[in-house]
Design a protein around this motif. Structure first.
Motif, PDB file in Angstrom:
ATOM      1  N   TRP A 263      29.540 -41.130 -15.508  1.00 47.41           N
ATOM      2  CA  TRP A 263      29.610 -42.551 -15.896  1.00 47.41           C
ATOM      3  C   TRP A 263      30.968 -42.788 -16.533  1.00 47.41           C
ATOM      4  O   TRP A 263      31.306 -42.172 -17.530  1.00 47.41           O
TER       5      TRP A 263
ATOM      6  N   GLU B 263      27.454 -46.460 -23.026  1.00 50.77           N
ATOM      7  CA  GLU B 263      26.649 -45.286 -22.668  1.00 50.77           C
ATOM      8  C   GLU B 263      25.221 -45.697 -22.306  1.00 50.77           C
ATOM      9  O   GLU B 263      24.627 -45.169 -21.376  1.00 50.77           O
TER      10      GLU B 263
ATOM     11  N   PHE C  67      29.604 -38.509 -19.551  1.00 51.55           N
ATOM     12  CA  PHE C  67      30.392 -39.715 -19.785  1.00 51.55           C
ATOM     13  C   PHE C  67      31.865 -39.349 -19.782  1.00 51.55           C
ATOM     14  O   PHE C  67      32.262 -38.377 -20.430  1.00 51.55           O
TER      15      PHE C  67
ATOM     16  N   TYR D  29      33.146 -37.302 -28.224  1.00 51.57           N
ATOM     17  CA  TYR D  29      34.054 -37.073 -27.089  1.00 51.57           C
ATOM     18  C   TYR D  29      35.134 -36.044 -27.418  1.00 51.57           C
ATOM     19  O   TYR D  29      35.587 -35.958 -28.557  1.00 51.57           O
TER      20      TYR D  29
ATOM     21  N   ARG E 265      26.040 -35.988 -21.595  1.00 45.90           N
ATOM     22  CA  ARG E 265      24.983 -36.876 -22.100  1.00 45.90           C
ATOM     23  C   ARG E 265      24.007 -36.047 -22.943  1.00 45.90           C
ATOM     24  O   ARG E 265      23.563 -34.989 -22.504  1.00 45.90           O
TER      25      ARG E 265
END
Ligand code: JD8
Length: 394
Positions: free
Chosen positions: A320, A345, A355, A375, A393
């Motif tokens: 994503w 998200e 992500f 992140y 995720r």
């Protein structure tokens, strides 16, 4: 599953013999028993109502026939001590939804008390609550004449979730859609009808592209028709910013997006903040971006103050992508960027595992925010002057 329905119009429930529910009954998955409330009235006219104490329009259903009808139902328990959940449809009840349907489908025995007239004597609710779990449930915010149609709708929603009633695969798919997004548009043959072609992507045979297109359609439809279903901008949970209006960017908003980008990127501001290093896009690039991404916008009193765009990665469908995270300079430093990441998200389809966030190369001021959001920097991004950050995720 055992279902009992009490009503003064038992014939109203006849459609439950048809179609899916009828099949479930014949297959023995559902034991549905409809009871006529008037069988529990003892006067010549089988009266079940009377005038309201305190005055007012219409009639009120008397307590006595209800207590006798419910006692009769309780007396037919399959096992001693077994009790149904009593559902009383009423416009003032808890709103019925898919989560409630799913919960009720797991309770082996439901009884429905279908009122008419102005409603049922309040003491029936008290009497029943001493003997079983009672729930007043509303089908929706409109006025019906009685509980029968509401009970039928609830029964259909509950019974179709029982194992063996609808294909199991389908209900598993639904599970992931609960509380999620509206469905994508459907097409069937012929490929052109009334001069209207089926969208080309659906004939392409490219399953990844079809998936992406369908997810995009679901997001756009939900934003247009049921914005209340989207993760709420109010739920961005940023102090003082609870009332941002959320939307999906349209071509008419390209100018404002370009302006917001310039404000966020500009090297001219005294203290360059977000995205420094990455070039701002022009009108054409933003326009093109609207086609291949879903751009989410947030407005405060009409002014575009934040935006982020998301999509499933064309290369890896389990990824994503989140990029062009922008917060108007005067609103930075309030946690809005962090909230936007969380928002982006939550838009990811359930099968996404990773992500990937793209940010301007000079992320000195955002580093803390990205780390707090989980992140890690993995390297330079595909665009000029960007870095790529990644998060599995959870
Ligand atoms: C039960 C009587 C009618 C209710 C005066 C005329 C559900 N979503 C829903 N809308 N309406 C009902 C519903 C209406 C009912 C009864 C359910 C029993 N009425 C009365 C009070 C005001 N009208 C419902 N679920």
């Amino acid at each position: 599953m055992r279902l009992d329905v009490i009503s003064i119009f038992p014939d109203y429930l006849a459609p439950l013999d048809l179609s899916l529910i009828g099949k479930a009954r014949r297959d023995g998955l559902v034991d549905l028993r409809v009871h006529d409330l008037r069988d529990f009235a003892h006067d010549r006219h089988r009266t079940v109502d009377d005038t309201p104490y305190g005055g007012g329009a219409g009639m009120v259903m008397s307590a006595q026939p209800w207590s006798e009808a419910l006692t009769d139902v309780l007396g037919t328990a399959d096992a001693p001590g077994e009790r149904p959940v009593l559902i009383v449809p009423g416009p003032g009840g808890q709103p019925f939804d898919q989560a409630m349907a799913r919960e009720l489908s797991g309770r082996g025995w439901l009884a429905f008390a279908c009122g008419r007239y102005e409603g049922i004597d309040e003491r029936v609710y008290e009497w029943a609550a001493e003997r079983m779990e009672v729930r007043v449930v509303s089908l929706g915010d409109y006025v019906l004449n009685g509980g029968e149609v509401a009970a039928m709708a609830m029964i259909e929603a509950v019974v179709r979730l029982l194992p063996g009633v609808v294909g199991n695969a389908e209900s598993l798919v639904e599970e992931s859609h609960e509380g999620g997004l509206l469905e994508y548009p459907l097409y069937t043959k012929p490929a052109e009808w009334d001069g209207r072609p089926v969208p080309e992507v659906l004939l392409s045979g490219d399953h990844a592209r079809i998936e992406r297109w369908r997810h995009q359609q679901r997001l756009e439809r939900t934003a247009a028709r049921r914005p209340d279903l989207l993760p709420r901008s109010g739920a961005l949970g940023v102090d003082g910013l609870a009332d941002l209006d959320h939307g999906i960017a349209t071509p008419a908003e390209v100018g404002e997006i370009v302006t917001l980008q310039k404000a966020c990127w500009s090297e001219l501001t005294a203290e360059p903040r977000q995205w420094r290093g990455a070039p701002a896009e022009g009108v054409e690039e933003v326009q093109a971006g609207l086609k291949s991404w879903t751009t989410h916008t947030f407005r405060s009193e009409g002014r575009l103050v934040a935006s982020v765009r998301v999509r499933r990665s064309p290369e890896d469908p389990q990824v994503w992508q989140i990029e062009r995270l922008m917060v108007a300079p005067d609103l930075q430093g309030r946690g809005l960027g962090h909230a936007l990441i969380g928002y982006a998200e939550r838009l990811a389809p359930p099968d996404v595992t990773t992500f990937v966030l793209e940010a301007g190369h000079d992320i000195a001021e955002q580093r803390r925010m990205f780390r707090k959001a989980g992140y890690k920097v993995v390297g330079p991004g595909p665009g000029t002057g960007t870095v790529e950050l990644i998060k599995r995720r959870p």
